[in-house]
Scaffold this motif. Structure first.
Motif, mmCIF file in Angstrom:
data_model
loop_
_atom_site.group_PDB
_atom_site.id
_atom_site.type_symbol
_atom_site.label_atom_id
_atom_site.label_comp_id
_atom_site.label_asym_id
_atom_site.label_seq_id
_atom_site.Cartn_x
_atom_site.Cartn_y
_atom_site.Cartn_z
ATOM 1 N N MET A 129 -0.297 -3.825 -8.375
ATOM 2 C CA MET A 129 -0.265 -2.804 -9.420
ATOM 3 C C MET A 129 0.885 -1.854 -9.144
ATOM 4 O O MET A 129 1.312 -1.700 -8.009
ATOM 5 C CB MET A 129 -1.574 -2.009 -9.418
ATOM 6 N N GLU A 130 1.354 -1.191 -10.202
ATOM 7 C CA GLU A 130 2.473 -0.258 -10.040
ATOM 8 C C GLU A 130 2.078 1.006 -9.301
ATOM 9 O O GLU A 130 2.922 1.625 -8.651
ATOM 10 C CB GLU A 130 3.052 0.091 -11.406
ATOM 11 N N ASP B 95 0.840 -1.194 0.000
ATOM 12 C CA ASP B 95 0.000 0.000 0.000
ATOM 13 C C ASP B 95 0.872 1.240 0.000
ATOM 14 O O ASP B 95 0.922 1.999 0.956
ATOM 15 C CB ASP B 95 -0.933 -0.012 1.215
ATOM 16 N N SER B 96 1.604 1.418 -1.107
ATOM 17 C CA SER B 96 2.467 2.592 -1.233
ATOM 18 C C SER B 96 2.256 3.209 -2.609
ATOM 19 O O SER B 96 1.525 2.679 -3.433
ATOM 20 C CB SER B 96 3.935 2.200 -1.040
ATOM 21 N N SER B 97 2.916 4.320 -2.856
ATOM 22 C CA SER B 97 2.733 5.017 -4.131
ATOM 23 C C SER B 97 3.364 4.280 -5.306
ATOM 24 O O SER B 97 2.996 4.521 -6.452
ATOM 25 C CB SER B 97 3.317 6.428 -4.042
ATOM 26 N N ASP B 98 4.295 3.350 -5.046
ATOM 27 C CA ASP B 98 4.943 2.637 -6.155
ATOM 28 C C ASP B 98 4.508 1.174 -6.287
ATOM 29 O O ASP B 98 4.908 0.496 -7.230
ATOM 30 C CB ASP B 98 6.456 2.718 -6.033
#
Length: 70
Positions: free
Chosen positions: A55-56, A33-36
């Motif tokens: 997902m990316e 659960d991060s931006s990347d």
């Protein structure tokens, strides 16, 4: 693999809904659960676990995805 809908509740928590099972639960944790990277194993409030392909980037919510029950 059921199609599940993810949406945000009024309090900001993520809500997980499976129409065919009439299951609606709060998401307690997401493996990535991060931006990347977003997705992986998801644990629901009732203790059940599902898996989304990572997902990316985090998706725009609400979204419908295919999930595998673990």
């Amino acid at each position: 693999m059921p199609s599940v809908m993810l949406r945000t509740r009024e309090d900001g928590k993520l809500l997980f809904y499976v129409a065919k099972k009439d299951l609606e639960e709060t998401v307690e944790s997401i493996e990535f659960d991060s931006s990347d990277k977003w997705g992986g194993e998801v644990v629901l409030g009732d203790g059940s676990r599902y898996y989304f392909e990572p997902m990316e980037t985090p998706p725009d919510i609400p979204i419908t995805l295919r999930a595998k029950r673990l």
